[in-house]
Scaffold this active site. Sequence first.
Site, PDB file in Angstrom:
ATOM      1  N   LYS A 256       0.832  -1.198   0.000  1.00 55.95           N
ATOM      2  CA  LYS A 256       0.000   0.000   0.000  1.00 55.95           C
ATOM      3  C   LYS A 256       0.869   1.252   0.000  1.00 55.95           C
ATOM      4  O   LYS A 256       1.883   1.329   0.704  1.00 55.95           O
ATOM      5  CB  LYS A 256      -0.905   0.015   1.241  1.00 55.95           C
ATOM      6  N   GLN A 316      -1.400 -12.564  10.439  1.00 53.82           N
ATOM      7  CA  GLN A 316      -1.780 -12.553   9.037  1.00 53.82           C
ATOM      8  C   GLN A 316      -0.473 -12.417   8.271  1.00 53.82           C
ATOM      9  O   GLN A 316       0.559 -12.102   8.856  1.00 53.82           O
ATOM     10  CB  GLN A 316      -2.698 -11.364   8.756  1.00 53.82           C
ATOM     11  N   ASP A 386      -3.548  -7.745  17.266  1.00 56.36           N
ATOM     12  CA  ASP A 386      -4.299  -7.097  16.201  1.00 56.36           C
ATOM     13  C   ASP A 386      -5.500  -7.962  15.807  1.00 56.36           C
ATOM     14  O   ASP A 386      -5.343  -9.158  15.539  1.00 56.36           O
ATOM     15  CB  ASP A 386      -3.345  -6.929  15.003  1.00 56.36           C
ATOM     16  N   GLU A 415      -7.101  -5.984  20.491  1.00 58.58           N
ATOM     17  CA  GLU A 415      -7.548  -4.864  19.665  1.00 58.58           C
ATOM     18  C   GLU A 415      -8.796  -5.296  18.901  1.00 58.58           C
ATOM     19  O   GLU A 415      -8.758  -5.604  17.722  1.00 58.58           O
ATOM     20  CB  GLU A 415      -6.437  -4.435  18.677  1.00 58.58           C
ATOM     21  N   TYR A 526       1.149   4.243   6.396  1.00 56.89           N
ATOM     22  CA  TYR A 526       1.664   4.102   5.025  1.00 56.89           C
ATOM     23  C   TYR A 526       2.870   4.971   4.729  1.00 56.89           C
ATOM     24  O   TYR A 526       3.340   4.998   3.604  1.00 56.89           O
ATOM     25  CB  TYR A 526       0.545   4.411   4.017  1.00 56.89           C
TER      26      TYR A 526
END
Lengths: 659, 659
Positions: A256, A316, A386, A415, A526
């Site tokens: 991203k 992830q 997360d 979270e 980002y």
Amino acid sequence: MNVESKSFAIGRIPITKTWPSVDGGLFPAKAFSGEVIEFGAIAFREGHDAIAVDLLLTDPKGKTQRIAMHPGRPGLDQWLTKVQLTEVGTYSYQISAWDDEFATWLHNTEVKLKAGVDQELMMLEGQRLLGKMAVAYPKQKKDLIRFAELLTAKAPKEAFEDAMAQGLVDLASATPLRSLETLSESRLVYCERTLAGSGSWYEFFPRSEGAQKDKTGKVMSGNFKTAVASLDRVKQMGFDVLYLPPVHPIGTAHKKGKNNTLDASEADPGSPWAIGNTAGGHDTIHPDLGTEKDFKDFVKAANKLGIEVAMDLALQASPDHPWVKTNPEWFTTRADGSIAYAENPPKKYQDIYPINFDNDPEGIYQEVLRVVRKWISFGVLIFRVDNPHTKPVSFWQRLITEVNAKNPEVIFLAEAFTRPAMMHALGKAGFQQSYCYFAWRNHKDELSSYLKELSQDSADFFRPALWVNTPDILTEYLQFGGKPAFKIRATIAATAGATWGMYSGFELYESVARPGAEENIDNEKYEYKFRDFEGALKAGNSLAPRITLLNQIRKENPALRQLRNLVVHHSDDSEILVYSKHLTAEHAEGKENTVIVVVNTDPHSVRESMVHLDLQALNVAPGFKVTDLITGASYTWGEHNFVRLDAFTEPAHVLRIER
Amino acid sequence: MNVESKSFAIGRIPITKTWPSVDGGLFPAKAFSGEVIEFGAIAFREGHDAIAVDLLLTDPKGKTQRIAMHPGRPGLDQWLTKVQLTEVGTYSYQISAWDDEFATWLHNTEVKLKAGVDQELMMLEGQRLLGKMAVAYPKQKKDLIRFAELLTAKAPKEAFEDAMAQGLVDLASATPLRSLETLSESRLVYCERTLAGSGSWYEFFPRSEGAQKDKTGKVMSGNFKTAVASLDRVKQMGFDVLYLPPVHPIGTAHKKGKNNTLDASEADPGSPWAIGNTAGGHDTIHPDLGTEKDFKDFVKAANKLGIEVAMDLALQASPDHPWVKTNPEWFTTRADGSIAYAENPPKKYQDIYPINFDNDPEGIYQEVLRVVRKWISFGVLIFRVDNPHTKPVSFWQRLITEVNAKNPEVIFLAEAFTRPAMMHALGKAGFQQSYCYFAWRNHKDELSSYLKELSQDSADFFRPALWVNTPDILTEYLQFGGKPAFKIRATIAATAGATWGMYSGFELYESVARPGAEENIDNEKYEYKFRDFEGALKAGNSLAPRITLLNQIRKENPALRQLRNLVVHHSDDSEILVYSKHLTAEHAEGKENTVIVVVNTDPHSVRESMVHLDLQALNVAPGFKVTDLITGASYTWGEHNFVRLDAFTEPAHVLRIER
């Protein structure tokens, strides 16, 4: 089916409820070292005779204390006591209820002597009772017999008065018969270290701390060496914990760019939550941030300042993560043979491969356990997890239980912003604390009810962390409330929350959102951020001094570092929020501590209101002195008080009662 | 201590709450034959994939049914279904939650086809899923394979539409994979016979029924033979149960005279609750009332009319009771050697010796069991227990459990008016029903909240009997509300309560209290009553026709005979109470049944108000027809309706929705 064997056998003296208790004892209740917990029971008996009720509290070392409980409000048959737990480990408790024959005799005797009825008989009854006690307590036999004789030595009224004056009640308290004693089921309270439930947190991206831009605009990433210097800033504001977003290699596939765009350039650092590339995965430090040794040194430097480092655990993978090659079975393979990326149909998140926890549950579990234990060995004792609500709750329960069995000092923060059933289940599964909906509860009524819920209804299993913002969250209240909004939110979070937190940039009033999103524009997720904290401070454009003051007030007022002692009071205005936190001297290092917070929750107005206090909750009589810990001003307050709070100058009173 | 072994293991799909449940499963929940029970669960999973949730209900014979549950209100993760229990005995249930792969695929496919994304892929995914089903369900294999082939036979959208049109959803519902199936703990529901939870009760003193006074004023006691004639009166009013105050010999020592005076004459019959004299105790029929055969004949005559007889069980003794001689250890001996009479210091009740349940618990228990079983053998299946809250709860639990083990048809009604903890504990201990505070809840707001509490909060363990009066209770509302008060109270009790009751004389509007007491003057507890029911009826001074109508309305409207289906609606007036009861056709013998009750709770006024209905709770659209079951009038109603209720003529609408 035999019903008889299926009903719980009610004891001779019914004890129908005990607390703290989570789901009828399915899970231990939560506590943290230093926390004051109310233990309670509903216990009663038939007829009019008196009972006494005790708490039998066994500490983690196995030592049991008997603590007398006192009756609660009339008609509810509640028995209560408050205990400050201090030792880390599992406490257990039972409630003991028994026939208080002495109290019954004392009551009846007082009534009958006054009415001139059965006077001699009551002295004989007393004598008989003391005789029973003398058999049960050989050490006090002599005293008990002396009192027994005293009761018939003179006319009843006189004899009784003599016995009372000579300490009959004290003696009888020391020699209880406890007949018909009934014990409740045993329940557990799991007491964790203080930071599990109470502390102040700060978040920064290490890559921004010390990042430099040259004249061409090329950025040199900050790293663990340059970030060490920023620890002083965190320390000066008085934070206990520094939380770092993921510090692992970042994926390159579908990386991203700025503002979550899909066309990232080489120079864009990418989102740290897209974990893993050829350099490594969750067990690896991002090369830009330094070596494993640099990370260890950073943790040590923080610890030296009294700051703990919390790491992110985001389960992830980017498509470049080593797991994708070594263990493709940990992901979902679609019918066309490709690996499934994250989706919320029709939305696609192609930079993220979610883990499939059902293909090889044991394999993925052991790998995550290995990763967590690696970082524990590096000195990390806190993990901010997360999106735990997108992974199986049973996975977390197993992981946290196993990690805590060896390392009870390790803390997991959930979270999760989702439906209450999941939020609460994660707490029961073992998460030591949880982000919560505080950020979206901004006005008096919604804060009043939410703070009550957090401090009372769910406190046995759900420990809220009151974060004012995160890289994902810049609420409308902060976007449009101006500087007063930032001051109001920090004040409430720091004083209402046993745990509160903020993400770097909050102190600079960063309030511009990416259009259509509830997060900052030019989001640090980002890109690198270059913030001039010093300059803002000098220009008077920093909230840092207020934050420092709030953390200082927390340190000096133990009542504020508790979760369960919050009481909401009434005000006549729709935006003037009032709450207090109180600790007895016994639970506050010998000095009774009470703080009253009055806040104008409307960042756009000046408000005047009467404030109506529940003086019993404050243990104070009208005409008490308070000191405003923000301004230093002193006031004399009573049950009803006038306040004027100007959001543009000072939206809050933080008042300590002076004893 | 090992915490790991102490936490409940959360399943793959968390099921964090199930109901009905009493104290986390410590006690079975209560139901009665014909009662409609909501079964529910909180169940959810991580991420976005769909789950399905089923109720596995096992009836008393051991047969298990799988019933699909539907989601409750959004955000709460509730799954619900309503089941009408019919068989007497213990049901058990578990909740099954599983990964609904087909629902997930269906949802994603619909979204993606609409968005034009992954269309071919989704057909392949569907094919793979149907293939898995074909392996699991060999019988449907052919159909499943046909659908699998269909999905790729044409362009995706067209193929999908074909499959849907040809019944893919029905087929998939019949062939669920139920992967990741998780089962909750098992919970019990104890279903008792209908009268345990639903019925109408009448009380009379048999000694008054047929009593005759001669010209000198000498009274011939009524007895079981003369009382048989009164059964017709009870039957005509439509009552199911006739409750008799104690029918045993009455003590002579300290016998009470008229109006509770202490100087009774020979002619005074005494209070039937002062049980026992030389003629016998709890196992004996009062000679004035007749022989044991007369009593048996009376019970048979009642049963023939469809009326059950309830007996009083008052565990206390007059000083003349045989137990005092045979078992003095069943009482309390005071320090002066005398037996303790009842007291509430400084008040004395010398005509009553309370039983001491701790001196010889086994002896007293066996004696009471013997007495109860004797009367069961005489055909008595209902016991109204006097003051159970002055005896140990554990005693009742043992007694009721043992009696019900052999005679599950036996019903115990608790006459306890005391603090909620004790009231509720008696229900959990096994009492099938309980007197409650209905008599003292007279106005709209207090009735609204109390009816909600009774029908929802406590319905799993506490079955309320809504008595309008008793020999001990003549409330201020009835004392001062005139005839309208009697009409209002009967109407509410009969329609809001699954069980309601009244004591003889209520139909004659007896409303004069003994000064300073909340009970009738010239109370039947201490004397014979000579009531002219016929004369009052002829003169239009009897409430009997209304009572007959109310019991008739109950018989014709099954919704009114339920406890848990009460919903309170809103009205603008402070005294206009509105509630409804609804049953689906499935649960009401094939015909949906809904009754709306609107009552003016102020007996002194005419009131007009708008009434606002929750139409969803009534399963009806605006413009529905209602019939007033009291007046026969018809109305067309909607969400908002005007009412005018004149307490002096007709204070209530009892409206049945016509479908």
